[in-house]
Design a protein around this motif. Structure first.
Motif, PDB file in Angstrom:
ATOM      1  N   HIS A 178       6.453  27.270 -75.516  1.00 41.79           N
ATOM      2  CA  HIS A 178       5.737  28.049 -74.492  1.00 41.79           C
ATOM      3  C   HIS A 178       6.015  27.526 -73.093  1.00 41.79           C
ATOM      4  CE1 HIS A 178       3.227  24.607 -75.511  1.00 41.79           C
ATOM      5  NE2 HIS A 178       2.621  24.737 -74.341  1.00 41.79           N
ATOM      6  N   TYR A 180       8.657  26.050 -69.986  1.00 44.79           N
ATOM      7  CA  TYR A 180      10.019  26.309 -69.516  1.00 44.79           C
ATOM      8  C   TYR A 180      10.751  24.975 -69.358  1.00 44.79           C
ATOM      9  CZ  TYR A 180       9.520  31.283 -68.846  1.00 44.79           C
ATOM     10  OH  TYR A 180       9.367  32.627 -69.077  1.00 44.79           O
ATOM     11  N   THR A 255      14.869  33.457 -60.189  1.00 46.84           N
ATOM     12  CA  THR A 255      13.725  33.303 -61.087  1.00 46.84           C
ATOM     13  C   THR A 255      12.628  34.291 -60.725  1.00 46.84           C
ATOM     14  OG1 THR A 255      14.239  30.945 -61.240  1.00 46.84           O
ATOM     15  CG2 THR A 255      12.097  31.642 -62.059  1.00 46.84           C
ATOM     16  N   LYS A 258      13.409  37.790 -61.900  1.00 44.79           N
ATOM     17  CA  LYS A 258      13.060  37.973 -63.318  1.00 44.79           C
ATOM     18  C   LYS A 258      11.561  38.169 -63.481  1.00 44.79           C
ATOM     19  CE  LYS A 258      14.845  35.431 -66.510  1.00 44.79           C
ATOM     20  NZ  LYS A 258      15.243  34.234 -67.289  1.00 44.79           N
ATOM     21  N   ALA A 259      10.776  37.382 -62.750  1.00 39.56           N
ATOM     22  CA  ALA A 259       9.324  37.462 -62.882  1.00 39.56           C
ATOM     23  C   ALA A 259       8.777  38.796 -62.393  1.00 39.56           C
ATOM     24  CB  ALA A 259       8.677  36.315 -62.102  1.00 39.56           C
ATOM     25  N   VAL A 264       7.948  43.129 -67.447  1.00 43.61           N
ATOM     26  CA  VAL A 264       7.847  41.735 -67.870  1.00 43.61           C
ATOM     27  C   VAL A 264       6.412  41.426 -68.257  1.00 43.61           C
ATOM     28  CG1 VAL A 264       8.119  39.328 -67.140  1.00 43.61           C
ATOM     29  CG2 VAL A 264       9.766  41.045 -66.404  1.00 43.61           C
ATOM     30  N   ASP A 265       6.246  40.726 -69.386  1.00 44.25           N
ATOM     31  CA  ASP A 265       4.925  40.331 -69.839  1.00 44.25           C
ATOM     32  C   ASP A 265       4.225  39.497 -68.765  1.00 44.25           C
ATOM     33  OD1 ASP A 265       2.941  39.865 -72.144  1.00 44.25           O
ATOM     34  OD2 ASP A 265       3.433  37.816 -71.514  1.00 44.25           O
ATOM     35  N   GLU A 268       4.497  35.737 -69.180  1.00 48.85           N
ATOM     36  CA  GLU A 268       5.850  35.253 -68.903  1.00 48.85           C
ATOM     37  C   GLU A 268       6.130  35.279 -67.411  1.00 48.85           C
ATOM     38  OE1 GLU A 268      10.543  36.284 -69.932  1.00 48.85           O
ATOM     39  OE2 GLU A 268       8.923  37.506 -70.793  1.00 48.85           O
ATOM     40  N   ALA A 271       4.477  32.350 -65.750  1.00 46.46           N
ATOM     41  CA  ALA A 271       5.201  31.104 -66.019  1.00 46.46           C
ATOM     42  C   ALA A 271       6.471  31.012 -65.180  1.00 46.46           C
ATOM     43  CB  ALA A 271       5.534  31.012 -67.505  1.00 46.46           C
ATOM     44  N   LEU A 272       7.161  32.129 -65.016  1.00 47.71           N
ATOM     45  CA  LEU A 272       8.373  32.135 -64.196  1.00 47.71           C
ATOM     46  C   LEU A 272       8.057  31.859 -62.730  1.00 47.71           C
ATOM     47  CD1 LEU A 272      10.227  35.190 -65.782  1.00 47.71           C
ATOM     48  CD2 LEU A 272      11.080  32.832 -65.724  1.00 47.71           C
TER      49      LEU A 272
END
Length: 432
Positions: A178, A180, A255, A258-259, A264-265, A268, A271-272
């Motif tokens: 869980h 990174y 990054t 992506k976030a 995107v969940d 997640e 966290a990103l």
């Protein structure tokens, strides 16, 4: 993000950063900072200083600034602040600097979405392919403390660091999926690098602080006199970053892309964002000695300070929380500037580590963007795309690198997408 608030904040940010540049109070480009005292003291006129600022900055705007924004959909410092450096230095009045800076922010912000829509609607999806850049960048960047350790302390400590850092990744991937692993790698490597540097300096005797203490005092007072303007910029930067439309630097922008991507969940994405904040924080530590020493030597600060305001923006839930925190953080930086300079004078190995960190970051970013660009070109058109991108990349090398090396692979992929769409129009290429 829709509505008037984002464009208002962006235009205010670019307007006031242009004003700070005009006042020779703060700029983004480190190379412009040393010439501004000559402008203040009357040994250089605005036309001469402006031509130098333009020459130093335009390559970064055209390559890094534009390519990073097109590949992520996020605004960035090179695209916003390098042009305001130029505008501020060249403008003959503060009001003109403010107005032109605000106009630049409006133009950039309002053109971003139409350009993205055009590129994503093409038969060969350039923006979708550029999404392949993010994974290599995130993974490679996490190794920068390790590479810096090799540079500064040689093979033995480098191999020990390599074993510790890579084992930390293996343990996280195996037992803590869980988390990174890149965040753990950065933290572990930085602890080893800075811990070793401080330990070595504490075991040396007779270290003396550098000369120029009285000059540093005078320069720092000049920066403190501009604190209200600098604090305002810190507040605006943190607020704009919190709106999820801005990526602070090369170490976090992919990054964040992506976030912030659709679908995107939330867990997640959170966290990103935390991973991007950690990477940005570590980058700020690496660049702190450079920014502090050049600011103390010139009396000209950096528009984003030590860049901790980016971290504040990433972690703040709203611009209304981010703005006062950003102002507070950058104000604390300015007020602590003299003490930071004195501390760095006692630990020369930390200053050396800063140089090695910057070199390692640049090398790893160049490597990662090259690998990611290969993936993107292949995604667009298999090895036909790879062949076109490789030819364009080496063409840039052959003609003396008019596009900076860090941005050359991304520019090559964007041009490859344009070439492939032209070939599609001519009936010579069918997307897979």
């Amino acid at each position: 993000m829709t509505g008037y608030l984002p464009v208002m904040l962006v235009s205010l940010l670019t307007g006031i950063t242009a004003l700070l540049s005009h006042r020779s109070a703060a700029v983004f480009h480190d190379g412009i900072r040393p010439i501004l005292p000559q402008l203040v003291e009357g040994r250089m006129n605005r036309r001469e200083a402006g031509s130098i600022a333009f020459g130093l900055s335009i390559g970064f705007v055209a390559s890094v600034g534009i390519s990073f924004t097109l590949s992520t959909g996020l605004l960035n410092s090179w695209l916003l602040f390098l042009p305001t450096d130029i505008i501020g230095v060249m403008a003959f009045s503060p009001w003109l600097a403010l107005a032109l800076g605000m106009l630049w922010g409006i133009v950039v912000f309002t053109s971003l979405e139409p350009v993205n829509q055009v590129l994503t609607s093409l038969p060969v999806d350039i923006i979708g392919a550029l999404g392949e850049l993010s994974n290599p960048v995130v993974s490679a960047f996490a190794l920068f403390p390790l590479v810096a350790l090799f540079y500064q302390f040689g093979l033995k400590l480098g191999l020990l660091g390599c074993a510790v850092v890579l084992m930390s990744r293996i343990v996280v991937v195996r037992f803590f999926p869980h988390l990174y692993p890149e965040s753990i790698e950065i933290f572990t490597g930085m602890v080893m690098l800075l811990g070793t540097a401080i330990w070595r300096d504490r075991n040396r005797s007779g270290e003396q602080e550098g000369d120029g203490h009285s000059v540093f005092e005078e320069r720092s007072r000049r920066i403190i006199a501009q604190l209200p303007w600098i604090a305002t910029v810190g507040a605006l930067i943190a607020a704009v970053v919190s709106l999820r439309i801005f990526g602070g630097s090369e170490v976090s922008i992919y990054t964040l892309a992506k976030a912030y991507a659709p679908g995107v969940d939330p867990a997640e994405a959170s966290a990103l964002v935390r991973q991007a904040a950690l990477a940005e924080f570590m980058r700020a530590l690496g660049f702190l000695p450079l920014i502090a020493t050049t600011a103390l030597a010139t009396g000209v600060y950096a528009v984003a300070g030590f860049t901790f305001v980016f971290v504040v923006g990433y972690l703040s839930p709203t611009p209304w929380i981010a703005a006062p925190l950003g102002a507070l953080v950058i104000s604390a930086e300015v007020l602590l500037l003299r003490y930071i300079g004195k501390w760095l004078g006692r630990y020369p190995s930390v200053r050396d580590a800063s140089d090695n960190i910057r070199n390692a970051m640049n090398m790893l970013m160049e490597f990662a963007l090259l690998i990611g660009s290969v993936f993107a070109a292949i995604k667009m058109a298999g090895y036909t795309g790879f062949s076109i991108a490789a030819a364009l990349y080496f063409l840039n090398e052959a003609i003396g690198r008019p596009v900076l090396k860090i941005a050359a692979p991304v520019v090559a992929v964007i041009l490859t997408g344009i070439v492939l769409n032209i070939l599609w129009l001519a009936g010579l290429f069918i997307p897979g």
